[in-house]
Design a protein around this motif. Sequence first.
Motif, PDB file in Angstrom:
ATOM      1  N   LEU A  98       0.608  -1.003   0.190  1.00 52.95           N
ATOM      2  CA  LEU A  98       0.093  -0.054  -0.360  1.00 52.95           C
ATOM      3  C   LEU A  98       0.812   1.287  -0.189  1.00 52.95           C
ATOM      4  O   LEU A  98       0.470   2.445  -0.515  1.00 52.95           O
ATOM      5  N   ASP A  99       2.331   1.305   0.655  1.00 51.23           N
ATOM      6  CA  ASP A  99       2.901   2.145   0.738  1.00 51.23           C
ATOM      7  C   ASP A  99       3.528   3.143  -0.928  1.00 51.23           C
ATOM      8  O   ASP A  99       4.175   3.935  -0.869  1.00 51.23           O
ATOM      9  N   ILE A 100       3.740   1.407  -1.305  1.00 55.64           N
ATOM     10  CA  ILE A 100       4.351   2.024  -2.713  1.00 55.64           C
ATOM     11  C   ILE A 100       4.282   3.140  -3.429  1.00 55.64           C
ATOM     12  O   ILE A 100       4.930   3.360  -4.302  1.00 55.64           O
ATOM     13  N   PRO A 101       2.833   3.415  -3.665  1.00 57.32           N
ATOM     14  CA  PRO A 101       2.161   4.571  -4.834  1.00 57.32           C
ATOM     15  C   PRO A 101       2.501   5.885  -4.087  1.00 57.32           C
ATOM     16  O   PRO A 101       2.600   7.170  -4.865  1.00 57.32           O
ATOM     17  N   THR A 102       3.322   5.728  -2.892  1.00 48.86           N
ATOM     18  CA  THR A 102       3.757   7.085  -1.918  1.00 48.86           C
ATOM     19  C   THR A 102       5.468   6.709  -2.299  1.00 48.86           C
ATOM     20  O   THR A 102       5.918   8.116  -1.865  1.00 48.86           O
ATOM     21  N   PRO A 109       9.039   8.115  -4.362  1.00 45.98           N
ATOM     22  CA  PRO A 109       9.382   8.349  -5.111  1.00 45.98           C
ATOM     23  C   PRO A 109      10.042   7.542  -6.002  1.00 45.98           C
ATOM     24  O   PRO A 109      10.624   7.042  -5.892  1.00 45.98           O
ATOM     25  N   LYS A 110       9.428   8.375  -7.495  1.00 48.30           N
ATOM     26  CA  LYS A 110      10.424   7.414  -8.468  1.00 48.30           C
ATOM     27  C   LYS A 110      11.414   7.302  -8.849  1.00 48.30           C
ATOM     28  O   LYS A 110      12.488   8.520  -8.261  1.00 48.30           O
ATOM     29  N   GLY A 111      12.386   5.923  -9.643  1.00 47.03           N
ATOM     30  CA  GLY A 111      13.243   6.063  -9.707  1.00 47.03           C
ATOM     31  C   GLY A 111      14.324   5.529  -8.767  1.00 47.03           C
ATOM     32  O   GLY A 111      15.178   5.732  -8.468  1.00 47.03           O
ATOM     33  N   LYS A 112      14.003   5.083  -7.005  1.00 50.13           N
ATOM     34  CA  LYS A 112      14.679   4.637  -6.065  1.00 50.13           C
ATOM     35  C   LYS A 112      14.581   2.852  -6.438  1.00 50.13           C
ATOM     36  O   LYS A 112      14.422   2.590  -7.411  1.00 50.13           O
ATOM     37  N   ASN A 113      16.239   2.837  -5.759  1.00 50.58           N
ATOM     38  CA  ASN A 113      16.771   1.202  -5.811  1.00 50.58           C
ATOM     39  C   ASN A 113      16.354   0.492  -5.058  1.00 50.58           C
ATOM     40  O   ASN A 113      16.758   0.935  -3.416  1.00 50.58           O
ATOM     41  N   ILE A 114      15.790  -0.337  -4.063  1.00 56.14           N
ATOM     42  CA  ILE A 114      14.679  -0.371  -3.025  1.00 56.14           C
ATOM     43  C   ILE A 114      14.969  -1.948  -2.784  1.00 56.14           C
ATOM     44  O   ILE A 114      14.003  -3.208  -3.154  1.00 56.14           O
ATOM     45  N   SER A 115      15.473  -1.978  -1.362  1.00 54.31           N
ATOM     46  CA  SER A 115      15.577  -3.394  -0.988  1.00 54.31           C
ATOM     47  C   SER A 115      14.182  -3.180   0.370  1.00 54.31           C
ATOM     48  O   SER A 115      13.471  -2.759   1.286  1.00 54.31           O
ATOM     49  N   TYR A 172       5.764  -0.228 -10.281  1.00 52.52           N
ATOM     50  CA  TYR A 172       6.102   0.548  -9.603  1.00 52.52           C
ATOM     51  C   TYR A 172       7.801   1.376 -10.814  1.00 52.52           C
ATOM     52  O   TYR A 172       8.112   0.165 -11.093  1.00 52.52           O
ATOM     53  N   ASP A 173       7.872   2.670 -10.978  1.00 49.46           N
ATOM     54  CA  ASP A 173       8.802   3.623 -12.086  1.00 49.46           C
ATOM     55  C   ASP A 173       9.988   3.391 -10.654  1.00 49.46           C
ATOM     56  O   ASP A 173      10.415   4.244 -10.723  1.00 49.46           O
TER      57      ASP A 173
END
Length: 202
Positions: free
Chosen positions: A52-56, A58-64, A83-84
Amino acid sequence: MDKYTQKKWDKAAPHFDMMAGGGAEKRWKPFKETLFSNMEGNILFLALGTGLDIPTFPKGKNISAIDISPRMLELAQARIDEYDGSITAEVMDVHDLKYADRYFDQVFTSCTFCSVPNPIEGLKSLKRVLKPGGDLYMFEHTGSKYYPFKVMMDLMTQLSKRLGPDMNRTTVANVAAAGFEVLEVNNLFLDVVKTIKCRNPK
Ligand SMILES: C[S@@+](CC[C@H](N)C(=O)[O-])C[C@H]1O[C@@H](n2cnc3c(N)ncnc32)[C@H](O)[C@@H]1O
């Protein structure tokens, strides 16, 4: 792996969006966007839930991203795909992180330390994988120090913890007890919903 906690959240997963994804999520969206706009570098996100948090983010991040519940992560997959940027999601218990010491530049949590069974130990585990000088950003709901909310939340926790989160956690104190430096606490609703910024001391 804590099988009891995993099973509890696997069971909660199919109903989670219906319970959490409505009005509350809309209300907190701008605050989450502001908190997550701080994302930079090598990021750990705990715990992803159904995403649910994903749409909030920022774009273009590299997240584990991790979560103890495989069922939650299965349901998160559609939001991960949309996710972009890059999100690598893995089933993992925060009490037993597989990452090397000082691996991440930042750690983010969202409604997580109401749910992690041993919060101080879980926070120490995050501290281990966060670089010294790195920041931990949290969006959390906690217990209240004000009557009658404190009494209500202590009572509600007796039921809520069987199916999901504890409602009466002392997360700010837990963060300090785990050895983080608390830099900022912003109360968003009474002293119950808040953002917390902390630093892993050098
Ligand atoms: C209240 S949900 C929040 C999910 C998501 N962050 C959100 O706000 O929609 C709490 C999440 O913590 C996860 N969790 C609980 N204990 C955990 C642990 N020990 N390690 C990793 N994840 C855990 C649960 O599986 C669940 O997805």
